[in-house]
Design a protein around this motif. Sequence first.
Motif, PDB file in Angstrom:
ATOM      1  N   VAL A 171      16.935  -3.650  -3.613  1.00  0.00           N
ATOM      2  CA  VAL A 171      18.290  -3.009  -2.712  1.00  0.00           C
ATOM      3  C   VAL A 171      18.188  -1.908  -2.030  1.00  0.00           C
ATOM      4  N   ALA A 172      18.464  -1.426  -1.248  1.00  0.00           N
ATOM      5  CA  ALA A 172      18.643  -0.020  -0.571  1.00  0.00           C
ATOM      6  C   ALA A 172      19.982   0.614  -0.792  1.00  0.00           C
ATOM      7  N   SER A 173      19.444   1.762  -1.364  1.00  0.00           N
ATOM      8  CA  SER A 173      20.344   2.773  -1.620  1.00  0.00           C
ATOM      9  C   SER A 173      20.749   3.500   0.102  1.00  0.00           C
ATOM     10  N   HIS A 174      20.205   3.690   0.966  1.00  0.00           N
ATOM     11  CA  HIS A 174      19.879   3.974   2.180  1.00  0.00           C
ATOM     12  C   HIS A 174      18.821   3.222   3.377  1.00  0.00           C
ATOM     13  N   ALA A 175      18.877   3.801   4.174  1.00  0.00           N
ATOM     14  CA  ALA A 175      17.495   3.404   5.397  1.00  0.00           C
ATOM     15  C   ALA A 175      16.443   4.496   5.521  1.00  0.00           C
ATOM     16  N   HIS A 176      16.732   4.862   4.506  1.00  0.00           N
ATOM     17  CA  HIS A 176      15.436   6.472   5.274  1.00  0.00           C
ATOM     18  C   HIS A 176      14.204   6.085   5.350  1.00  0.00           C
ATOM     19  N   PHE A 177      13.061   6.159   5.167  1.00  0.00           N
ATOM     20  CA  PHE A 177      11.619   5.930   4.940  1.00  0.00           C
ATOM     21  C   PHE A 177      11.219   5.519   3.573  1.00  0.00           C
ATOM     22  N   ASP A 178      11.138   6.874   2.634  1.00  0.00           N
ATOM     23  CA  ASP A 178      10.657   6.504   2.023  1.00  0.00           C
ATOM     24  C   ASP A 178      11.584   5.808   0.729  1.00  0.00           C
ATOM     25  N   HIS A 179      12.405   5.141   1.579  1.00  0.00           N
ATOM     26  CA  HIS A 179      13.077   4.433   0.460  1.00  0.00           C
ATOM     27  C   HIS A 179      13.522   2.908   0.714  1.00  0.00           C
ATOM     28  N   ILE A 180      12.836   2.643   1.481  1.00  0.00           N
ATOM     29  CA  ILE A 180      12.464   1.251   2.315  1.00  0.00           C
ATOM     30  C   ILE A 180      11.854   0.746   2.159  1.00  0.00           C
ATOM     31  N   GLY A 181      10.564   1.727   2.188  1.00  0.00           N
ATOM     32  CA  GLY A 181       9.233   0.920   3.006  1.00  0.00           C
ATOM     33  C   GLY A 181       8.147  -0.130   2.503  1.00  0.00           C
ATOM     34  N   CYS A 182       8.803  -0.567   0.783  1.00  0.00           N
ATOM     35  CA  CYS A 182       8.238  -1.962   0.866  1.00  0.00           C
ATOM     36  C   CYS A 182       9.313  -2.992   0.915  1.00  0.00           C
ATOM     37  N   HIS A 183      10.425  -3.191   1.225  1.00  0.00           N
ATOM     38  CA  HIS A 183      11.864  -3.628   1.186  1.00  0.00           C
ATOM     39  C   HIS A 183      11.300  -5.453   1.679  1.00  0.00           C
ATOM     40  N   HIS A 184      10.244  -5.456   2.701  1.00  0.00           N
ATOM     41  CA  HIS A 184       9.814  -6.755   3.164  1.00  0.00           C
ATOM     42  C   HIS A 184       8.625  -7.770   2.444  1.00  0.00           C
TER      43      HIS A 184
ATOM     44  N   ASP B   8       0.090  15.549  -2.482  1.00  0.00           N
ATOM     45  CA  ASP B   8      -0.729  15.557  -3.475  1.00  0.00           C
ATOM     46  C   ASP B   8      -1.934  15.644  -2.932  1.00  0.00           C
ATOM     47  N   ALA B   9      -2.095  13.999  -2.658  1.00  0.00           N
ATOM     48  CA  ALA B   9      -3.371  13.453  -2.862  1.00  0.00           C
ATOM     49  C   ALA B   9      -2.847  12.572  -1.448  1.00  0.00           C
ATOM     50  N   CYS B  10      -3.285  11.861  -0.935  1.00  0.00           N
ATOM     51  CA  CYS B  10      -3.405  10.496   0.447  1.00  0.00           C
ATOM     52  C   CYS B  10      -3.137   9.219   0.029  1.00  0.00           C
ATOM     53  N   PRO B  11      -2.662   8.418   0.303  1.00  0.00           N
ATOM     54  CA  PRO B  11      -3.179   7.098  -0.078  1.00  0.00           C
ATOM     55  C   PRO B  11      -4.336   6.533   0.344  1.00  0.00           C
ATOM     56  N   GLN B  12      -5.036   5.936   0.466  1.00  0.00           N
ATOM     57  CA  GLN B  12      -6.516   5.255   0.933  1.00  0.00           C
ATOM     58  C   GLN B  12      -5.888   4.832   2.072  1.00  0.00           C
ATOM     59  N   GLY B  13      -6.753   4.920   2.261  1.00  0.00           N
ATOM     60  CA  GLY B  13      -6.367   4.766   4.506  1.00  0.00           C
ATOM     61  C   GLY B  13      -5.213   5.168   5.001  1.00  0.00           C
ATOM     62  N   TRP B  14      -4.769   5.788   4.839  1.00  0.00           N
ATOM     63  CA  TRP B  14      -3.497   6.938   5.268  1.00  0.00           C
ATOM     64  C   TRP B  14      -3.778   7.788   6.673  1.00  0.00           C
TER      65      TRP B  14
ATOM     66  N   PRO C 280       1.276  -1.412  -0.595  1.00  0.00           N
ATOM     67  CA  PRO C 280       1.841  -2.463  -1.748  1.00  0.00           C
ATOM     68  C   PRO C 280       2.447  -2.924  -2.546  1.00  0.00           C
ATOM     69  N   LEU C 281       3.467  -2.687  -3.132  1.00  0.00           N
ATOM     70  CA  LEU C 281       3.922  -2.444  -3.829  1.00  0.00           C
ATOM     71  C   LEU C 281       4.266  -3.329  -5.302  1.00  0.00           C
ATOM     72  N   ARG C 282       4.118  -4.747  -4.577  1.00  0.00           N
ATOM     73  CA  ARG C 282       4.387  -5.466  -5.998  1.00  0.00           C
ATOM     74  C   ARG C 282       2.786  -6.464  -5.981  1.00  0.00           C
ATOM     75  N   ARG C 283       1.794  -6.084  -5.611  1.00  0.00           N
ATOM     76  CA  ARG C 283       0.335  -6.519  -5.651  1.00  0.00           C
ATOM     77  C   ARG C 283       0.199  -4.770  -6.880  1.00  0.00           C
TER      78      ARG C 283
ATOM     79  N   ASP D 199      -4.952   1.515  -6.355  1.00  0.00           N
ATOM     80  CA  ASP D 199      -4.247   0.735  -7.774  1.00  0.00           C
ATOM     81  C   ASP D 199      -4.417   1.404  -8.132  1.00  0.00           C
ATOM     82  N   ARG D 200      -4.542   2.810  -7.843  1.00  0.00           N
ATOM     83  CA  ARG D 200      -4.081   4.615  -9.084  1.00  0.00           C
ATOM     84  C   ARG D 200      -2.209   4.998  -8.000  1.00  0.00           C
ATOM     85  N   TRP D 201      -2.032   3.823  -6.762  1.00  0.00           N
ATOM     86  CA  TRP D 201      -0.504   4.916  -7.018  1.00  0.00           C
ATOM     87  C   TRP D 201       0.687   4.788  -7.451  1.00  0.00           C
TER      88      TRP D 201
END
Length: 254
Positions: free
Chosen positions: A72-85, A120-126, A56-59, A8-10
């Motif tokens: 919309v994806a600018s391109h398909a690298h991992f840092d840009h499409i992680g929550c498209h699903h 700089d700090a990982c998301p919980q559960g990474w 999760p982004l929408r949550r 919730d702070r991510w």
Amino acid sequence: MAGFIAHDRWYETIPHANGITLIHEPWIKPFFRCNMWHVRGRDYDLLFDSGLGAVPLRRHVSLLAERPVLCVASHAHFDHIGCHHEFEYCAIHGAEAPILQNPDGQHTLAALYANEDMFDACPQGWNTQQYSVTGVTPTRLLKHGDVIDLGNRAFEVLHTPGHSPGGIALWERATGTLLSGDVVYDGPLLDDTYHSCVPDYVSTLEQLEKMPVSIVHGGHFPSFGAVRFRQLCAEYIEGRRKAGCPVVTARPAR
């Protein structure tokens, strides 16, 4: 690295002018941190890129749960499409749709870059070994010249190959706004991924620098105006075309 951050702070949201909001993941180091751009529309909203996907982004971003959203994806690298699903409606250029559908570590670049060094700090559960991008079949395939019409504002799709073959930017002529993805931002431009193409990159920026841009919201780093935009384009073009420095092809796939 400073430990783990609760989900919730991510995310952080930062409003910009003209109904555009930056959504980003402030605990990721700037070089790896994707800018996600939300645009409020009359009929539905636009989200340009969706980040890492580790949280999760929408949550956790209420702005994205209020109304229908086209992601919309600018391109398909991992840092840009992680929550498209997470989105019912999503779009990408046809050249990179297969990667969005089957996003393995090599083709999304996750195998090279998605690890603890990003943070700089990982998301919980990474867990680096367990991280992966969830595939999704796009509901719309984009090509150069297509228009994304939000009802009260329209963005033209610009095919911007160079960084990757199916890279796109979105251009709103009425406001001079360019959502540029990774083809141009105020930082080191990457042209050495397995599917980058330097001659395409030069050609793309030669076309873009002629546009009457007022503001650029890039895929990484802070936004900038028309003068800086032309400087960045010229620096790359001149660096690749100067005497004694021929245009080179990208390194082969690994």
